[in-house]
Enzyme design. Structure first.
Site, short mmCIF file in Angstrom:
data_model
loop_
_atom_site.label_atom_id
_atom_site.label_comp_id
_atom_site.label_asym_id
_atom_site.label_seq_id
_atom_site.Cartn_x
_atom_site.Cartn_y
_atom_site.Cartn_z
N ARG A 29 21.78 5.91 42.24
CA ARG A 29 21.54 4.83 40.92
C ARG A 29 20.06 4.39 41.09
NH1 ARG A 29 21.16 3.43 36.06
NH2 ARG A 29 22.39 1.48 35.76
N GLY A 30 19.15 4.69 40.29
CA GLY A 30 17.85 4.19 40.48
C GLY A 30 17.53 2.94 40.63
N GLU A 31 18.53 2.02 39.52
CA GLU A 31 18.12 0.49 39.59
C GLU A 31 18.57 -0.04 40.88
OE1 GLU A 31 19.99 -0.94 36.10
OE2 GLU A 31 18.83 0.03 34.81
N ASP A 32 19.46 0.38 41.59
CA ASP A 32 20.34 0.10 43.01
C ASP A 32 19.18 0.43 44.17
OD1 ASP A 32 21.93 -0.99 41.21
OD2 ASP A 32 23.62 0.59 42.41
N THR A 33 18.73 1.53 44.32
CA THR A 33 18.32 2.07 45.41
C THR A 33 16.82 2.69 45.46
OG1 THR A 33 19.46 4.01 45.39
CG2 THR A 33 20.41 2.23 46.54
N ARG A 34 16.36 2.91 44.24
CA ARG A 34 15.20 3.39 44.08
C ARG A 34 14.24 3.31 44.94
NH1 ARG A 34 13.35 7.45 40.41
NH2 ARG A 34 15.16 7.00 39.16
N GLY A 61 18.72 9.96 30.01
CA GLY A 61 19.43 10.03 28.88
C GLY A 61 20.80 9.88 29.09
N GLU A 95 25.80 14.00 37.34
CA GLU A 95 25.20 14.80 38.67
C GLU A 95 26.49 15.04 39.70
OE1 GLU A 95 20.71 12.98 39.08
OE2 GLU A 95 22.43 12.54 40.61
#
Length: 592
Positions: A29-34, A61, A95
């Site tokens: 999850r990008g907002e959490d760990t990117r 999307g 995914e």
């Protein structure tokens, strides 16, 4: 019905042609760990030359994009970072579904990582995951089957063996553990593919044995030797062990291929500089013009670096000592693996020597079939022919691969013709590899090798051979020891001397190449050649030994008194009489 079969065939073909592009696919999850953990993990994987897919720039999307689907399908392993808000992203959940589908259909490996979230929260969709699914059920109330699919995927993934971040402090230990897990899982996946190519059949038990002898957990510096006949897979074994251990268990590593040739071509100074420049990641060492002597500064760096080195195909003690001199400077826990055909090379420095023997009959059949037919079992009409090839190769993987590739797509008649030819003329590719060992002998050792290959059968004990070949000097005893150490013969438990049939063919070929006329060769063993020479009085001073089996002769041998007169260098004459009717077969020797 026909159309159905064609569709199935097309699907099977598509599956077989599937190729992997990435080692690892990162799902997160990008907002959490990117910008935190996922980036640290990606950097660590990349630093170890593990090709990793991370969706840095893809537009998001509502549904997973074709690009991401393809990236998952083209990866060997998926590392899924379950974080606090992972379930709030339909993209992440799609995914996950795709990853688990690949796990079922393509041997895809899945590693769950629970980052700041308890596995039970993921498994039962409680806490933040429960909140996310309440929103998803409202949002997808007309497509509840998709929500159920996501729930099932989370439950399935959380039940897999994974890593929980709360068990690792500080965080870099979690990254290191993930690297170690991937290091072992990647070779396992590669082993699956390599077995399809036939490279690793029969080698798994040897891998475990070598890894056990390396004793990775101990803190000393160890040198392990892998010794065996040419073509038995020493290099393959060492390279697989190197792949499994190097990237994650050691701080420096290098595989120095074909030391025998490289040493001859470039010398010890160049190879030592090459080795140390790779281990220390310092190209300036290569540019030194003067003879290389490790400085105190270099030795200090070595003492701080745990390394894994493979020295492949070392054929003299001089080569090995030049390359491992000062190995005690390496950090504790360092390991050196040496492959060689010559056990004497290892005896002075190796902590352990592992003798690599050939394949058994079942392993040989699998290997031959994969190269000859592309599957594990031969067609029925090839079964007997396959057994004949296996008997000829006698467990030598190189011979099985070469012959399997050569016989691929050939008819049974062509197989029979090839086998008949091999009895007289060995395959050149096999011969060239095995002849290397012969060419490394001195002249006296070469003569002893040819004596055993051409004149001594498997019934001889070592004592018999020493008495019959010694010719009044003491060379034979030490010569036999050298041949044993160089994997050219074996002295078995019953003291019988044994030589692999392929090596025996090497000896036969060398003698046959001496002259077109058998009577002008140093040794005679083929009954047709023996009859030809003796009955026509064509022997010469070149003949040093004659050995043959009377049971292979279909007629009496008649000689005149002069049959041996020109063979005044003859020192060995042995006539076998296995299962022979003495009334039918006679050898008429000259009077006096």
């Amino acid at each position: 019905m026909l159309m159905l079969r064609l569709v199935i065939a097309s699907m099977a073909s598509s599956s077989l042609s599937f190729q992997e592009k990435y080692d690892v696919f990162l799902s997160f999850r990008g907002e959490d760990t990117r910008n935190t953990f996922a980036s640290y993990l990606y950097a660590a994987l990349s630093a170890k030359q593990i090709l990793t897919f991370m969706d840095h720039e893809l537009e998001r999307g509502d549904e997973i994009s074709p690009t991401l689907r393809r990236a998952i399908e083209e990866s060997k392993i998926s590392a899924i970072i379950f974080s606090e808000n992972y379930a709030s992203s339909t993209w992440c959940l799609d995914e996950l579904v795709q990853i688990l589908e690949c796990k079922k259909t393509r041997e895809h490996i899945v590693i769950p990582i629970f980052y700041g979230i308890d596995p039970s929260v993921v498994r039962k969709q409680k806490g933040s995951y429960g909140v996310s699914f309440a929103e998803l059920e409202e949002r997808f109330r007309d497509r509840m089957e998709k929500v159920h699919q996501w729930r099932a995927a989370l439950t399935e993934a959380s039940n897999l063996c994974g890593l929980d971040s709360k068990d690792f402090r500080p965080e870099n230990k979690l990254v290191q553990k993930i690297l170690e897990d991937i290091s072992f899982k990647l070779p396992k996946y590669l082993s699956f593919n390599e077995q399809l190519k036939g490279h690793l059949i029969g080698i798994e038990k040897h891998i475990k044995e070598i890894e056990s002898r390396l004793s990775i957990s101990t803190k000393d510096v160890r040198i392990i030797g892998i010794w065996g006949m040419g073509g038995t897979g020493k290099t393959t074994l060492a390279s697989v062990v190197f792949q499994r251990l190097s990237y994650f268990q050691f701080e420096g590593y290098y595989f120095l291929w074909n030391v025998r040739e490289e040493y001859s071509r470039y010398g010890a100074n160049h190879l030592r500089k090459k080795l140390l420049s790779e281990l220390l990641n310092d190209e300036s060492i290569l540019r030194m013009d003067t003879p290389f002597v490790a400085s105190p500064f270099i030795n200090d760096k070595l003492r701080r670096k745990k390394v894994l080195i493979v020295l492949d195909d070392v054929d003299s003690s001089t080569q090995l000592e030049a390359l491992v001199e000062g190995y005690y400077h390496f950090a504790l826990g360092s390991r050196i693996i040496v492959t060689t055909r010559n056990a004497q090379v290892l005896k002075k420095v190796a902590d352990d020597i592992y003798k690599l023997d050939g394949l058994n009959e079942i392993e040989s059949l699998k290997l031959l079939n994969l190269y000859a037919f592309g599957k594990s079992s031969p067609p029925k009409n090839y079964a007997m022919l396959s057994n004949n090839v296996i008997s000829y190769a006698d467990g030598n993987p190189l011979a099985l691969k070469v012959l399997g590739s050569f016989l691929h797509s050939k008819s049974t008649d062509e197989w029979e013709s090839a086998l008949n030819k091999l009895k007289r003329i060995p395959n050149k590719d096999i011969l060239d590899v095995l002849r290397i060992s012969y060419e490394g002998l001195d002249k006296g050792e070469q003569n002893l090798f040819l004596d055993i290959a051409c004149l001594i059968n498997q019934s001889f004990t070592r004592d018999d051979a020493e008495k019959m070949l010694d010719a009044g000097d003491s060379f034979t005893k030490i010569g036999l020891t050298v041949l044993i150490e160089k994997s050219l013969i074996e002295c078995r438990k019953d003291n019988k001397l044994w030589m692999h049939d392929l090596l025996r063919q090497v000896g036969h070929t060398i003698v046959c190449d001496e002259h077109r006329e058998p009577g002008k060769r140093s040794r005679l063993w083929d009954v047709k050649d023996v009859c030809h020479v003796l009955e026509r009085n064509m022997g010469t001073a070149a003949v040093e030994g004659i050995s043959f089996n009377m049971s292979e002769i279909s007629k009496d041998i008649k000689m005149c008194h002069a049959s041996f007169s020109e063979m005044y260098n003859l020192r060995f004459l042995k006539i076998y009489c296995d299962n022979i009717d003495n009334k039918k077969f006679k050898l008429y020797l000259p009077q006096g």
